[in-house]
Design an enzyme around this catalytic site. Structure first.
Site, PDB file in Angstrom:
ATOM      1  N   GLU A  63       0.837  -1.206   0.000  1.00 43.85           N
ATOM      2  CA  GLU A  63       0.000   0.000   0.000  1.00 43.85           C
ATOM      3  C   GLU A  63       0.873   1.257   0.000  1.00 43.85           C
ATOM      4  O   GLU A  63       0.613   2.223  -0.719  1.00 43.85           O
ATOM      5  CB  GLU A  63      -0.891   0.073   1.253  1.00 43.85           C
ATOM      6  CG  GLU A  63      -1.747  -1.122   1.543  1.00 43.85           C
ATOM      7  CD  GLU A  63      -1.040  -2.183   2.377  1.00 43.85           C
ATOM      8  OE1 GLU A  63       0.080  -2.593   2.002  1.00 43.85           O
ATOM      9  OE2 GLU A  63      -1.602  -2.615   3.395  1.00 43.85           O
ATOM     10  N   THR A  87      15.035 -41.801  -1.802  1.00 40.64           N
ATOM     11  CA  THR A  87      15.343 -41.029  -3.012  1.00 40.64           C
ATOM     12  C   THR A  87      16.854 -40.847  -3.160  1.00 40.64           C
ATOM     13  O   THR A  87      17.401 -40.913  -4.262  1.00 40.64           O
ATOM     14  CB  THR A  87      14.597 -39.675  -2.968  1.00 40.64           C
ATOM     15  OG1 THR A  87      13.201 -39.953  -2.934  1.00 40.64           O
ATOM     16  CG2 THR A  87      14.920 -38.794  -4.158  1.00 40.64           C
ATOM     17  N   PRO A 137       7.300 -42.170  -2.444  1.00 41.50           N
ATOM     18  CA  PRO A 137       6.054 -42.418  -1.714  1.00 41.50           C
ATOM     19  C   PRO A 137       6.252 -42.611  -0.212  1.00 41.50           C
ATOM     20  O   PRO A 137       5.330 -42.334   0.565  1.00 41.50           O
ATOM     21  CB  PRO A 137       5.503 -43.697  -2.356  1.00 41.50           C
ATOM     22  CG  PRO A 137       6.618 -44.280  -3.161  1.00 41.50           C
ATOM     23  CD  PRO A 137       7.552 -43.177  -3.500  1.00 41.50           C
ATOM     24  N   SER A 178       4.056 -40.351   4.474  1.00 40.48           N
ATOM     25  CA  SER A 178       4.149 -40.020   5.908  1.00 40.48           C
ATOM     26  C   SER A 178       3.763 -38.566   6.161  1.00 40.48           C
ATOM     27  O   SER A 178       3.146 -38.255   7.184  1.00 40.48           O
ATOM     28  CB  SER A 178       5.574 -40.243   6.417  1.00 40.48           C
ATOM     29  OG  SER A 178       5.903 -41.594   6.372  1.00 40.48           O
TER      30      SER A 178
HETATM   31  N1  LIG Z   1       8.993 -38.965  -9.953  1.00 36.23           N
HETATM   32  C1  LIG Z   1       9.302 -38.233  -8.922  1.00 36.23           C
HETATM   33  O1  LIG Z   1       8.925 -37.054  -8.847  1.00 36.23           O
HETATM   34  C2  LIG Z   1      10.139 -38.799  -7.821  1.00 36.23           C
HETATM   35  C3  LIG Z   1      10.642 -37.938  -6.832  1.00 36.23           C
HETATM   36  C4  LIG Z   1      11.406 -38.488  -5.818  1.00 36.23           C
HETATM   37  C5  LIG Z   1      11.619 -39.847  -5.783  1.00 36.23           C
HETATM   38  N2  LIG Z   1      11.113 -40.637  -6.756  1.00 36.23           N
HETATM   39  C6  LIG Z   1      11.338 -42.091  -6.722  1.00 36.23           C
HETATM   40  O2  LIG Z   1      10.868 -42.579  -5.483  1.00 36.23           O
HETATM   41  C7  LIG Z   1      11.604 -43.759  -5.185  1.00 36.23           C
HETATM   42  C8  LIG Z   1      12.041 -43.688  -3.752  1.00 36.23           C
HETATM   43  O3  LIG Z   1      10.905 -43.802  -2.947  1.00 36.23           O
HETATM   44  P1  LIG Z   1      11.051 -43.999  -1.387  1.00 36.23           P
HETATM   45  O4  LIG Z   1       9.681 -44.002  -0.833  1.00 36.23           O
HETATM   46  O5  LIG Z   1      11.949 -45.122  -1.124  1.00 36.23           O
HETATM   47  O6  LIG Z   1      11.856 -42.692  -1.020  1.00 36.23           O
HETATM   48  P2  LIG Z   1      11.719 -41.505   0.046  1.00 36.23           P
HETATM   49  O7  LIG Z   1      10.309 -41.162   0.275  1.00 36.23           O
HETATM   50  O8  LIG Z   1      12.621 -40.461  -0.444  1.00 36.23           O
HETATM   51  O9  LIG Z   1      12.333 -42.091   1.350  1.00 36.23           O
HETATM   52  C9  LIG Z   1      11.718 -43.137   2.001  1.00 36.23           C
HETATM   53  C10 LIG Z   1      12.440 -43.323   3.271  1.00 36.23           C
HETATM   54  O10 LIG Z   1      12.004 -42.349   4.181  1.00 36.23           O
HETATM   55  C11 LIG Z   1      11.624 -43.036   5.334  1.00 36.23           C
HETATM   56  N3  LIG Z   1      10.539 -42.376   6.013  1.00 36.23           N
HETATM   57  C12 LIG Z   1       9.428 -41.856   5.518  1.00 36.23           C
HETATM   58  N4  LIG Z   1       8.679 -41.350   6.509  1.00 36.23           N
HETATM   59  C13 LIG Z   1       9.344 -41.563   7.620  1.00 36.23           C
HETATM   60  C14 LIG Z   1       9.106 -41.274   8.965  1.00 36.23           C
HETATM   61  N5  LIG Z   1       8.028 -40.641   9.387  1.00 36.23           N
HETATM   62  N6  LIG Z   1      10.023 -41.663   9.855  1.00 36.23           N
HETATM   63  C15 LIG Z   1      11.116 -42.280   9.472  1.00 36.23           C
HETATM   64  N7  LIG Z   1      11.403 -42.591   8.214  1.00 36.23           N
HETATM   65  C16 LIG Z   1      10.521 -42.232   7.311  1.00 36.23           C
HETATM   66  C17 LIG Z   1      11.191 -44.396   4.898  1.00 36.23           C
HETATM   67  O11 LIG Z   1      11.258 -45.259   5.993  1.00 36.23           O
HETATM   68  P3  LIG Z   1      10.667 -46.751   5.936  1.00 36.23           P
HETATM   69  O12 LIG Z   1      11.696 -47.538   5.227  1.00 36.23           O
HETATM   70  O13 LIG Z   1      10.535 -47.095   7.370  1.00 36.23           O
HETATM   71  O14 LIG Z   1       9.368 -46.693   5.216  1.00 36.23           O
HETATM   72  C18 LIG Z   1      12.168 -44.683   3.830  1.00 36.23           C
HETATM   73  O15 LIG Z   1      13.359 -45.220   4.368  1.00 36.23           O
HETATM   74  C19 LIG Z   1      12.754 -43.805  -6.152  1.00 36.23           C
HETATM   75  O16 LIG Z   1      12.475 -44.771  -7.129  1.00 36.23           O
HETATM   76  C20 LIG Z   1      12.794 -42.446  -6.773  1.00 36.23           C
HETATM   77  O17 LIG Z   1      13.286 -42.471  -8.085  1.00 36.23           O
HETATM   78  C21 LIG Z   1      10.378 -40.158  -7.758  1.00 36.23           C
END
Ligand SMILES: NC(=O)c1ccc[n+]([C@@H]2O[C@H](COP(=O)([O-])OP(=O)(O)OC[C@H]3O[C@@H](n4cnc5c(N)ncnc54)[C@H](OP(=O)(O)O)[C@@H]3O)[C@@H](O)[C@H]2O)c1
Length: 375
Positions: free
Chosen positions: A61, A203, A305, A310
């Site tokens: 403003e 990731t 995911p 989470s």
């Molecule tokens: N296309 C896209 O935009 C994109 C972007 C990023 C990643 N990606 C793909 O996603 C894949 C990876 O996925 P992701 O799910 O493994 O990776 P992420 O989400 O990066 O990491 C998952 C990790 O975080 C941990 N986690 C999540 N919430 C938690 C919490 N509250 N406390 C403690 N730990 C927690 C999980 O534990 P837990 O093991 O206990 O579950 C797991 O170890 C890859 O293939 C990558 O290429 C794609």
């Protein structure tokens, strides 16, 4: 159409202009809200437009009044947020408006900050006609500020790139590259407007990203934040190899190996441990700590995911930026953006509202808002 409806449409159109002006500040003013203002003279001609340009700088403003000068006497201001009535980093906008001889102020949203609100009453007491409209673009502009005030955590945007059939990686975890160069350029620009980029250890293991802003001149250099509960990040990970380019915080559980904590700290990593919530790292506490202790007001999540799900479970997602690329995988075991939910009915899904659609070549960016408490 009667006169009142025409006037209302005119007011809303000028508030739309003010809102478009406000977003120029993205990355410059946070944790302040983005605010825009359109100033018209007594005949209704628009004389000046302005937005709050930088943290600590003059409000929209005041800038509009300075630009319009004497020609704004008995004129009108259309401003996306209630003018402040308090002395903050700058003086009260209400005084500047009264001194400028403005006769009408149209407001897109009341100020949710109790320290700054009360502007409507001050202006009315000075004989100025004030109207507060229900203006959706103004509400979207102030939404991050509302979250920060109410929840003491940053505004959280999750971003993912997906195929038309909603997959973010192949079943083996390969995701490079789903979206186009142009879309990825947009992500780099967005990184350069937020305080932090957040990812998960999954990731890092699959994609080994740097998470730096490498497109043009960033407005902010975002802190990288990694959720790595047991500190499994490999020493040669790109995040650790680029410590000279941006700071890195690693969030781990209180039970993470002490030796690893020490090694990472010696290499300059800010390691922070968090307590468990339902057996997992408490993401809400982590976000509150980023906001209250590290002044992180905006977070862009680029994760798989695991972490994204989470964050939704913790009701800590405010906006989703979804890049849809023109490709089908056709594999039901390819990774979805969010998993682990078992809604029995369509209504039990997470409701989002579509805010904007951008086309970038053959990709589409969909911006969705998540209703508060619904994620
Ligand atoms: N296309 C896209 O935009 C994109 C972007 C990023 C990643 N990606 C793909 O996603 C894949 C990876 O996925 P992701 O799910 O493994 O990776 P992420 O989400 O990066 O990491 C998952 C990790 O975080 C941990 N986690 C999540 N919430 C938690 C919490 N509250 N406390 C403690 N730990 C927690 C999980 O534990 P837990 O093991 O206990 O579950 C797991 O170890 C890859 O293939 C990558 O290429 C794609």
């Amino acid at each position: 159409m009667n006169g009142t409806l025409v006037e209302l449409e005119h007011d809303l159109a000028l508030l739309d202009r003010a809102a478009r002006c406000a977003v120029r500040a993205h990355g410059h003013v946070e944790p302040n809200p983005m605010v825009g203002c359109v100033a018209s003279d007594r005949s209704g001609e628009v004389i000046a437009m302005a937005h709050h340009e930088r943290l600590g700088g003059p409000h929209a403003e005041v800038l509009a009044l300075q630009r319009g000068g004497d020609s704004l006497r008995e004129g009108t201001l259309h401003v996306t947020l209630e003018p402040c009535a308090h002395q903050g980093r700058t003086g009260p906008c209400t005084s500047a408006i009264i001194d400028a001889g403005i006769s009408r102020v149209v407001i897109g949203h009341l100020d949710p900050n109790p320290d700054a609100s009360g502007g409507v009453e001050v202006l009315q007491a000075a004989g100025i006609e004030v109207e507060v409209l229900d203006h959706q673009p103004s509400r979207l502009l102030i939404a991050p500020h509302v979250v920060r005030l109410r929840e003491q955590r940053p505004w959280v945007q999750v971003k993912w790139a997906q195929t038309i059939d909603g997959r973010i990686a192949t079943r083996s975890g390969q995701s490079r590259w789903i979206s186009s160069d142009r879309s990825r350029g947009m992500v780099h620009r967005q990184r350069g407007r937020v305080d932090a980029v957040l990812t998960g250890i999954g990731t890092v293991m699959h994609d080994d990203p740097r998470l730096t802003a490498r497109h043009g001149r960033p407005r902010r250099v975002p802190r990288r934040v990694l959720v790595d509960p047991m500190l499994e990040c490999p020493p040669d990970a790109a995040l650790l190899q680029t410590m000279d380019q941006a700071t890195l915080t690693i969030a781990c559980l209180e039970g993470a190996p002490e030796a690893r904590v020490e090694t990472l700290r010696r290499s300059g990593v800010d390691v922070r441990s968090f307590k468990e919530h339902d057996g997992r790292l408490d993401l809400r506490s982590m976000l509150e700590s980023l906001y209250c202790q590290q002044a992180i007001s905006t977070v862009l999540v680029e994760a798989g995911p695991g972490l994204v799900s989470s964050l939704f479970d913790a009701c800590c997602v405010d906006e989703a930026l979804v890049f849809v690329a023109p490709r089908l995988l056709g594999d039901e075991q390819a990774l979805p953006p969010v998993h682990g939910r078992m809604p029995d009915t369509i209504d039990a899904g997470i409701d989002m509202s579509l805010h904007r659609v951008h086309r970038r070549g053959d990709d589409v960016l969909l911006r969705y808002g998540v209703s508060s408490g619904k994620s």
